[in-house]
Design an enzyme around this catalytic site. Structure first.
Site, mmCIF file in Angstrom:
data_model
loop_
_atom_site.group_PDB
_atom_site.id
_atom_site.type_symbol
_atom_site.label_atom_id
_atom_site.label_comp_id
_atom_site.label_asym_id
_atom_site.label_seq_id
_atom_site.Cartn_x
_atom_site.Cartn_y
_atom_site.Cartn_z
ATOM 1 N N PRO A 126 12.626 -2.020 -0.491
ATOM 2 C CG PRO A 126 12.030 -0.631 -2.263
ATOM 3 C CD PRO A 126 13.095 -1.472 -1.808
ATOM 4 C CG PHE A 127 7.437 -3.583 -1.619
ATOM 5 C CD1 PHE A 127 6.156 -2.942 -1.434
ATOM 6 C CD2 PHE A 127 7.898 -3.476 -2.827
ATOM 7 C CE1 PHE A 127 5.738 -1.927 -2.206
ATOM 8 C CE2 PHE A 127 7.486 -2.385 -3.599
ATOM 9 C CZ PHE A 127 6.213 -1.594 -3.239
ATOM 10 N NE ARG A 128 8.878 -6.516 7.279
ATOM 11 C CZ ARG A 128 9.460 -5.969 8.149
ATOM 12 N NH1 ARG A 128 9.202 -4.443 8.331
ATOM 13 N NH2 ARG A 128 10.204 -6.695 9.019
ATOM 14 C CG LEU A 129 10.859 -7.946 -0.785
ATOM 15 C CD1 LEU A 129 10.368 -7.838 -2.629
ATOM 16 C CD2 LEU A 129 10.457 -9.276 -0.539
ATOM 17 C CG HIS A 130 14.669 -5.673 4.875
ATOM 18 N ND1 HIS A 130 14.226 -4.397 4.110
ATOM 19 C CD2 HIS A 130 13.944 -6.077 5.742
ATOM 20 C CE1 HIS A 130 13.152 -4.041 5.112
ATOM 21 N NE2 HIS A 130 12.971 -5.135 5.781
#
Length: 203
Positions: A173-177
């Site tokens: 989520p939230f581009r916190l890959h």
């Protein structure tokens, strides 16, 4: 990602491929193959993974095609697997070597007869006057081989990507890959078992 696989990228790759085989509708073994010519100009297309072993990732092609010529001129390539339903991708970079004649013969023999004839008929990547020209060539080679064996053309073989880098990417989520990079120590073409180091990357 499974911490137990951190030192074995092939085991982790197989885990992900097994999951993709269950979840993807078509061609879970599809991968983008990036090559470059002798001057370094890049080119990319989708191909199918046809084998994986402790040395690397195997696919097959016509060596007279654009990608075949580039692989022979510049023996480095990159792969990218992307499984949309799983929100995952795997990137592979490394040197390239041809598979053995025995490997190529065995895989060619496993293909449907129509595909073997197609390998003779298609002058891959070269201009085609019309669909009729391809169909004519298919008919010509079907007649040539009749009901007998269809041998592997000399211009058709496989290549193995010998990875120096394998990166596993998992959507979060939230581009916190989540990204884990495996780096091979030593020569990727060496016959001894691979030794890998790992590091985590910022997304």
């Amino acid at each position: 990602m499974s911490e137990s696989n951190d030192r074995d990228p092939y085991a982790l790759f197989q885990d992900w491929m097994d999951e993709a085989t269950r979840s993807e509708i078509n061609d879970p073994n599809a991968m983008a193959l990036a090559t470059a010519d002798a001057q370094g100009a890049p080119s990319v297309r989708m191909v199918l993974l046809k084998g994986i072993d402790p040395r690397g990732f195997v696919f097959y092609t016509n060596t007279e095609s654009r990608k075949g010529e580039q692989l022979l001129a510049n023996a480095n390539a990159a792969l990218c697997f992307h499984w949309k339903t799983l929100k995952r991708q795997i990137r592979v970079e490394g040197a390239v070597e041809p598979v053995s004649d025995a490997e190529a013969d065995a895989y060619f023999e496993s293909r449907p007869r129509e595909s073997r004839i197609g390998a003779w008929a298609s002058q891959q990547s070269r201009p085609l006057e019309g669909r009729w020209e391809l169909e004519k060539r298919v008919a010509q080679f079907a007649a040539k081989f009749g009901l007998g064996a269809v041998p592997r053309p000399q211009h058709w073989t496989g290549f193995r990507i010998l990875p120096r880098r394998i990166e596993f990417w998992q959507d979060r989520p939230f581009r916190l890959h989540e990204r884990i990079l495996y780096l091979r120590e030593g020569d990727p073409a060496a016959q001894e078992p691979a030794r890998w180091t790992t590091e985590r990357l910022f997304p």
